[in-house]
Design a protein around this motif. Structure first.
Motif, PDB file in Angstrom:
ATOM      1  N   HIS A  49      -0.279   4.446   0.575  1.00 52.25           N
ATOM      2  CA  HIS A  49      -1.065   5.584   1.053  1.00 52.25           C
ATOM      3  C   HIS A  49      -0.668   6.080   2.436  1.00 52.25           C
ATOM      4  O   HIS A  49      -1.332   6.957   2.991  1.00 52.25           O
ATOM      5  CB  HIS A  49      -2.554   5.264   0.945  1.00 52.25           C
ATOM      6  N   CYS A  50       0.362   5.499   3.022  1.00 51.51           N
ATOM      7  CA  CYS A  50       1.037   6.112   4.172  1.00 51.51           C
ATOM      8  C   CYS A  50       2.345   5.364   4.374  1.00 51.51           C
ATOM      9  O   CYS A  50       2.666   4.437   3.617  1.00 51.51           O
ATOM     10  CB  CYS A  50       0.169   6.138   5.439  1.00 51.51           C
ATOM     11  N   CYS A  90       0.852  -1.191   0.000  1.00 52.50           N
ATOM     12  CA  CYS A  90       0.000   0.000   0.000  1.00 52.50           C
ATOM     13  C   CYS A  90       0.888   1.241   0.000  1.00 52.50           C
ATOM     14  O   CYS A  90       1.876   1.309   0.733  1.00 52.50           O
ATOM     15  CB  CYS A  90      -0.895   0.000   1.238  1.00 52.50           C
ATOM     16  N   THR A  99      -2.624   4.794  10.152  1.00 51.19           N
ATOM     17  CA  THR A  99      -3.797   4.164  10.762  1.00 51.19           C
ATOM     18  C   THR A  99      -3.495   2.818  11.413  1.00 51.19           C
ATOM     19  O   THR A  99      -4.029   2.498  12.472  1.00 51.19           O
ATOM     20  CB  THR A  99      -4.904   3.998   9.701  1.00 51.19           C
TER      21      THR A  99
HETATM   22  S1  SF4 Z   1      -2.028   1.942   7.409  1.00 45.31           S
HETATM   23 FE1  SF4 Z   1      -1.171   3.035   5.673  1.00 45.31          FE
HETATM   24  S2  SF4 Z   1      -0.053   1.500   4.502  1.00 45.31           S
HETATM   25 FE2  SF4 Z   1      -1.443   0.411   5.890  1.00 45.31          FE
HETATM   26  S3  SF4 Z   1      -3.288   0.043   4.684  1.00 45.31           S
HETATM   27 FE3  SF4 Z   1      -3.585   1.954   5.799  1.00 45.31          FE
HETATM   28  S4  SF4 Z   1      -2.925   3.566   4.396  1.00 45.31           S
HETATM   29 FE4  SF4 Z   1      -2.106   1.634   3.637  1.00 45.31          FE
END
Ligand code: SF4
Length: 555
Positions: free
Chosen positions: A11-12, A9, A164
């Motif tokens: 997104h962070c 992922c 998150t």
């Molecule tokens: S915590 Fe961050 S890396 Fe993990 S699923 Fe959520 S947005 Fe994606």
């Protein structure tokens, strides 16, 4: 049947492992992929939904010239970039990005060295220093597992909104009744848990006062209350964890958290970084790279700027970037969102989205993880891997030499990734130039950034995803409303530097005194930069609407 691939992922900075399911060159589903060392079997909602920006109706798949779509020309983005580099790049510069992966940034860095032009992965010189400092102090970072089994946790910043899955891990510790301490300036969902768990202790203070509180904790000069209890609990714990959110901290704050960590023998210190590629961006960029790139443009030394996956006109230093970009003869932007910067480009080239790429990301704890494309669109999109393969053998050798400093063999997508060592981090990050200047403060109303946990730079540009965001209210601390006779009002007029907007508002119980919190896009609309002199005026309704209330919903 879906085509499946194993990805990370983006997104962070947590770097959760995901399984991407696609069909007919479209993304159909994102599921968690098991990785015992990172996210185990879980991902957050943002990780599940934000990648669908790849199929947003807003995603640009065409070339734009001076803001006009050139679809019928069916330009090949990779070919057009090559032409630009060959013809216009004698006085050029390159801006990579914290949301590009390591391979993409290394490729752009080595390309810039071959062309002898300046390069940075950061659009903000302060963020560049903060990320580099945080990375340099992350050699003993806790994993998600360490957070779950911690017997004392100290968090600074809005953890739900910035990382998150770290929030989820800290919740597991809370449930086991271990002491958890939180300092927050803007509202965060995690703070709502204080209603349920008395072992969550919280201090709500403006961002510009965080360093004073951290100094008290570092100096151990407050024996009772929040500071003293925190010091005692960490000192008595066997597996304490300290977590800082880089977006919520100043440079000095990051340094202070490290000094607090050094006071305790057993504690582990980790930082949530601003974006998925921040760690890699820090390793790749030379000291003060953003400032040097910007200064070159400002001094008229650059005529062409190539930007890949970055949107400096939406960042904190957008005013400086706007003036700098106005001096260029040619701005080339490559991205898979049509950002504010993309709209200003003389040439915009569409790129592959994250789920359509192979690459490598380094997460907040320094774990190097590979990811693979789930599918490729049958369109001539720019792809960093394609750029790398098209470069001369000399540049490719340099790319490989750089990557060899991090890993001899690239970790496979099936592996749990490889943690960087303290020696590797030290050899690649130079923080000696960092100037720990004090943050300027404003005497007026304190303004904080209100983040919705689902928002993020890519997802925000997809109207299908951004429409899920809760109603856009300004959050206001209670006494401001009472002092300004706003208790019977539903809307407030906000004024700053000649700009004004009218918004509905909610009372926030979490905000520090004399504070308001606004989403970033609203801060941009109001032209709020480092210092603000925001004024507000509550608007009396002509009629009272019994269905509305300004006392609910804000946290
Ligand atoms: S915590 Fe961050 S890396 Fe993990 S699923 Fe959520 S947005 Fe994606």
């Amino acid at each position: 049947m879906l085509d499946k691939s194993e990805s990370i992922c983006n997104h962070c900075s947590v770097g959760c492992n995901i399984e991407v399911g696609s069909r007919k060159q479209t993304l159909r589903v994102i599921k968690p992929k098991e990785n015992e060392s990172v996210n185990k079997y879980f991902i957050c909602d943002k990780g599940r939904y934000a990648p669908h920006a790849a199929d947003s109706s807003d995603r640009p798949l065409d070339v734009y010239i001076n803001g006009t779509k050139e679809a019928e020309l069916n330009h090949d983005a990779g070919k057009l970039l090559k032409e630009t580099l060959q013809n216009d790049f004698k006085y050029g510069g390159i801006l990579g990005s914290e949301r590009e992966d390591l391979i993409s940034n290394v490729t752009l860095k080595e390309l810039s060295e071959e062309l002898n032009v300046p390069f940075s992965s950061f659009n903000d010189s302060d963020v560049e220093d903060k990320v580099k400092l945080a990375v340099s102090l992350s050699a003993n970072s806790p994993s998600i597992d360490d957070i779950e089994v911690a017997d004392c946790i100290f968090i600074v910043g809005e953890i739900t909104e910035q990382a998150t899955m770290l929030d989820l891990a800290a919740r597991q510790a809370l449930k086991k009744e271990v002491p958890v301490y939180l300092i927050n300036s803007a509202p965060t969902l995690f703070a709502e848990l204080e209603k349920k768990y008395s072992n969550l202790k919280r201090l709500s203070i403006p961002t510009n006062e965080i360093n004073d509180e951290l100094t008290k904790i570092k100096n151990q000069n407050d024996d009772d209350g929040f500071h003293g209890n925190l010091q005692n609990d960490i000192a008595n714990a066997n597996k304490p964890v300290i977590l800082g959110m880089v977006d919520s901290l100043s440079l000095k704050g990051i340094q202070l958290l490290n000094e607090i960590n050094e006071n305790f023998e057993k504690s582990k210190l980790g930082f949530a970084l601003p974006a998925s590629g921040s760690y890699g961006a820090a390793l790749v960029s030379q000291p003060q790279s953003c400032d040097k790139l910007l200064t070159s443009i400002e001094n008229g030394n650059l005529k062409t700027l190539l930007i890949v996956g970055n949107d400096p006109l939406s960042g904190n230093q957008r005013k400086r970037w706007k003036n700098a970009i106005a001096k260029l003869e040619k701005l080339v932007v490559i991205d898979y969102i049509y950002s504010e910067t993309a709209k200003e480009a003389n040439l915009f080239l569409p790129s592959t989205a994250h789920v359509e790429r192979n690459g490598v990301l380094i997460n907040f704890e320094g774990r190097v993880q590979s990811f693979e494309a789930s599918y490729k669109k049958e369109l001539p999109l720019f792809d960093p891997e394609g750029l790398r393969k098209s470069l001369s053998s000399n540049v490719q050798t340099k790319i490989n030499e750089f990557l060899n400093k991090l890993f001899i063999t690239k970790p496979s997508v099936k592996s749990q990734g490889v943690l960087l060592t303290a020696a590797q981090i030290k050899s690649l990050i130079n923080t000696s130039h960092i100037n720990f200047k004090e943050v300027k403060t404003s005497n007026g109303i304190n303004v904080e950034v209100y983040r919705w946990f689902g928002e993020e730079s890519v997802a925000n540009f997809s109207k299908e995803i951004s429409s899920l965001s809760p109603q856009k209210n300004v959050l206001i601390s209670k006494e401001i409303i009472e002092d300004n006779k706003g208790t019977e009002c539903y809307e407030v007029k906000l004024k700053n530097n000649g700009k004004e907007i009218i918004m509905p508002f909610k009372v926030s119980k979490q905000l520090p005194k004399n504070s308001i919190a606004l989403q970033k896009e609203k801060l941009n609309e109001l032209n709020i930069f480092e210092l603000s002199n925001i004024q507000l005026e509550f608007i009396k309704p002509l009629f009272t609407d019994a269905s509305q209330s300004n006392n609910t919903g804000g946290y």
